[in-house]
Enzyme design. Structure first.
Site, PDB file in Angstrom:
ATOM      1  N   CYS A   1       0.862  -1.282  -0.153  1.00 60.90           N
ATOM      2  CA  CYS A   1       0.111   0.049  -0.052  1.00 60.90           C
ATOM      3  C   CYS A   1       0.780   1.282   0.076  1.00 60.90           C
ATOM      4  CB  CYS A   1      -0.897  -0.281   1.240  1.00 60.90           C
ATOM      5  SG  CYS A   1      -1.812   1.628   1.683  1.00 60.90           S
TER       6      CYS A   1
ATOM      7  N   TYR B   1       1.888  12.750  -1.562  1.00 58.21           N
ATOM      8  CA  TYR B   1       2.282  11.545  -1.922  1.00 58.21           C
ATOM      9  C   TYR B   1       3.476  11.404  -2.901  1.00 58.21           C
ATOM     10  CZ  TYR B   1      -1.572   9.898   1.011  1.00 58.21           C
ATOM     11  OH  TYR B   1      -2.601   9.809   1.975  1.00 58.21           O
TER      12      TYR B   1
ATOM     13  N   GLU C   1      -6.024  -3.021  -3.125  1.00 59.69           N
ATOM     14  CA  GLU C   1      -5.877  -1.493  -3.085  1.00 59.69           C
ATOM     15  C   GLU C   1      -6.847  -1.164  -4.436  1.00 59.69           C
ATOM     16  OE1 GLU C   1      -4.868   1.023  -1.872  1.00 59.69           O
ATOM     17  OE2 GLU C   1      -3.516   0.779  -0.373  1.00 59.69           O
TER      18      GLU C   1
END
Length: 621
Positions: A220, A251, A293
């Site tokens: 993840c 991110y 995911e």
């Protein structure tokens, strides 16, 4: 003394696994690039080492390649299952977010779900820290837990920026619940085939649970780091602000990239002393996490039009998908003429053998090999000169299809003369049709190619027709390969062998010999469908032989990396755009009330590094 295996069985058992009898033949010989292809121009060394894995030079999607044995399991598993990350990247939610036109309500609901996700992460870190026996490991896990808590605080800041009330209770959707349950169960020791925490007798056994938990969490972290970098690379510098720039910055930041790396390093350390069976458990957990995911991103609600997956925009009552594909080195990892040549050589009589019972006279094996070598050498030398002649023609100031077509007529003439030399030489005489079919069944396809065609043909609510256009001298070879995978419905357009009692005469029934022939076949096929529905055409190819067709369709996709194709295409003002980048641009065109067309801009082609990208775009996960 006779061998226990027939020559063909020996060939089949060795040549498709690159063993001694044919590894030189298939990997180093110019036969690989064949008398029916244009690929030798990019050199044997380059093609043999990268034909199945190398990404286009400008692709934003990293390649998926072979990993060295000394790489840690985190990197090894990421490379092994990275194709699953492509399916997350190409989800409608991520595409819309990257394009900057994701509806705010959708983003708010995503953030609310992600809060549940992060809270589960924090709890999983806590459980892992309790299981870890080494003090350094405990400290490392504690640091990762603090980072996850900081990420939760970042989500709190979204209240002001996006009006997301992350403090408000919201129910988990099924995908979020599925992942969080999986994660917390793993961190609690509830792993299939593994003792529960209460039954673990030693600290070492408890440490295994920490390793399993990291195996479920690490993918993840790496996936989000991957998505952040991919999206950041496509942020339009001319746009004053991206509505979700804060999320992207978070991110794609070096801090988050470092956090993902720390997870991987810790997983590698915790796994050092594990057995092969225990590492298999981690691999299964890693793969399951990647799958969950993708499901998480797919579950995010969208009310807007999106460009992917393509099939959802094609109402079968109104639209028809016509899918075209090349075969050699687009679908396969070796060139079909290399296979046909080796069948001929391996099954040809030797000087110490009695004449064959079939009535078609054949060259001896050694003579055939020498003749083939001479033909191949002549082809490759003349091909390079032919390409230089094509590049010497006037390219114009902008892309012009007719200019390119005229230039490629030089190549068409060359290919036909080369094929005529093969026929006149007699090297293809005496090959048994059954041997060809058996060899076809053993052809290795590019990763993801077969499953893509199987899924596209079985897709419900999609009117689809698939056509394979190939220079291959023997359509039976292609039909055999696809039939062995249950793909008899594919339409094969290729040259054909002429047979007498299932034995090839050495003559070729010429149908598709050049880029011009392919373009003509394409036009005829498309015309045959008429205008009863809206026809959306896609062509998948890898070489100069596909260039005219790639530029005729609505969506032309170049798979792999061909130096010769890029060099010639660039000379004639063809642009190559990575597929994901192109889809993000198209997604920006999907505005409320606006019109949208898949018809590509003249001279623009998309590039994909593998079949997973094509699958994700056309069919989704």
């Amino acid at each position: 003394m006779r061998h226990s295996l027939s020559p063909l069985k020996t060939f089949l058992s060795l040549s498709f696994t690159f063993k001694p009898i044919s590894s030189f033949f298939l990997l180093r010989s110019p036969f690989l690039y064949s008398l029916s292809s244009q690929r030798f121009f990019s050199s044997c060394k380059s093609r043999s080492s990268s034909m199945a894995t190398a990404p286009p030079p400008r692709s934003t999607t990293p390649s998926i390649g072979v990993v060295a044995n000394d790489v840690g399991i985190s990197r090894r598993y990421w490379n092994k299952f990275k194709r699953d990350s492509i399916f997350s990247l190409y989800t409608p939610f991520v595409l819309s977010l990257a394009a900057g036109n994701l509806h705010l309500d959708s983003f708010r609901q995503y953030i609310a779900q992600d809060v549940h996700f992060l809270k589960a992460f924090v709890h999983a870190y806590e459980l892992s820290e309790e299981c870890a026996d080494d003090d350094e490991d405990k400290i490392a896990i504690s640091e990762l837990r603090k980072r996850a808590l900081n990420e939760l605080k970042l989500h709190d800041s979204y209240v002001q920026e996006w009006g997301v009330d992350v403090g408000k209770e919201s129910s988990l959707n099924s995908a979020t619940e599925k992942y969080t349950n999986f994660l917390l169960a793993t961190a609690s020791g509830k792993v299939e085939g593994v003792k529960g925490l209460g039954k673990l007798a030693t600290p070492f056994e408890k440490t295994k649970i920490a390793a399993y938990a990291l195996g479920a969490m690490t993918p993840c972290m790496r996936l989000y780091a991957f998505l952040g970098k991919e999206i950041q690379a496509l942020v339009d510098p001319d746009v004053t602000s991206h509505p979700y720039q804060k999320w992207i910055d978070s991110y794609s930041s070096e801090d988050f990239q470092e956090c993902a790396l720390q997870n991987e390093d810790l997983l590698d350390k915790l796994s050092v002393s594990l057995t092969g069976e225990e590492l298999d458990v981690i691999e299964k957990l890693y793969k399951q996490a990647m799958k969950l995911e993708t499901e998480f991103f797919l579950a995010q609600p969208l009310t807007q039009k999106t460009v992917a997956p393509l099939w959802k925009d094609l109402n079968p009552e109104e639209s028809r998908l016509i899918l075209f594909s090349d075969f050699d080195l687009t679908c396969t990892i070796v060139d079909s003429s290399a296979i046909l040549a080796e069948i001929a050589i391996v099954t040809a009589p030797r000087s110490d053998q009695d004449p064959s019972e079939n009535q078609i006279a054949r060259m001896l094996s050694v003579d055939l090999r020498n003749t083939w070598g001479a033909l191949s050498k002549q082809y490759t030398e003349e091909y390079e000169q032919c390409i230089e002649n094509v590049l010497a023609t006037d390219k114009g100031l902008a892309f012009d299809y007719e200019t390119l077509l005229k230039a490629l007529e030089l190549l068409a003439d060359f290919e036909k003369k080369a094929n005529a030399r093969v026929i006149d030489s007699g090297v293809l005489k005496g090959i048994n049709l059954e041997d060809i079919k058996k060899a076809g069944e053993r052809i290795i396809l590019q990763d993801g190619c077969s499953i893509f065609f199987q899924n596209v043909m079985q897709k419900e609510n999609l009117d689809v027709n698939v056509h394979v256009l190939s220079y291959c001298w023997c359509g039976d070879l292609i039909r055999s390969k696809f039939s062995s995978g249950g793909l008899d419905a594919l339409n094969i357009h290729a040259n054909e062998f002429n047979y007498e009692d299932s034995i090839s005469t050495g003559e070729i029934i010429k149908k598709v010999e050049s880029p011009v022939d392919k373009a003509q076949a394409f036009d005829e096929i498309l015309t045959s469908y008429g205008n009863d529905k809206k026809n959306v055409s896609v062509y998948i190819g890898d070489s100069i032989g596909d260039l005219l067709c790639l530029l005729k369709v609505d969506i032309g996709i170049v798979v792999g990396s061909s130096t010769s194709l890029r060099r010639l295409g660039s000379h004639f003002n063809v642009s190559f755009v990575p597929l994901f980048e192109g889809l993000v641009k198209k997604q920006r065109e999907c505005v409320e009330g606006g019109s949208f067309s898949w018809k590509a801009e003249p001279g623009v082609l998309y590039t994909a590094s593998n079949w997973s990208e094509i699958h994700a775009f056309i069919l989704g996960s």
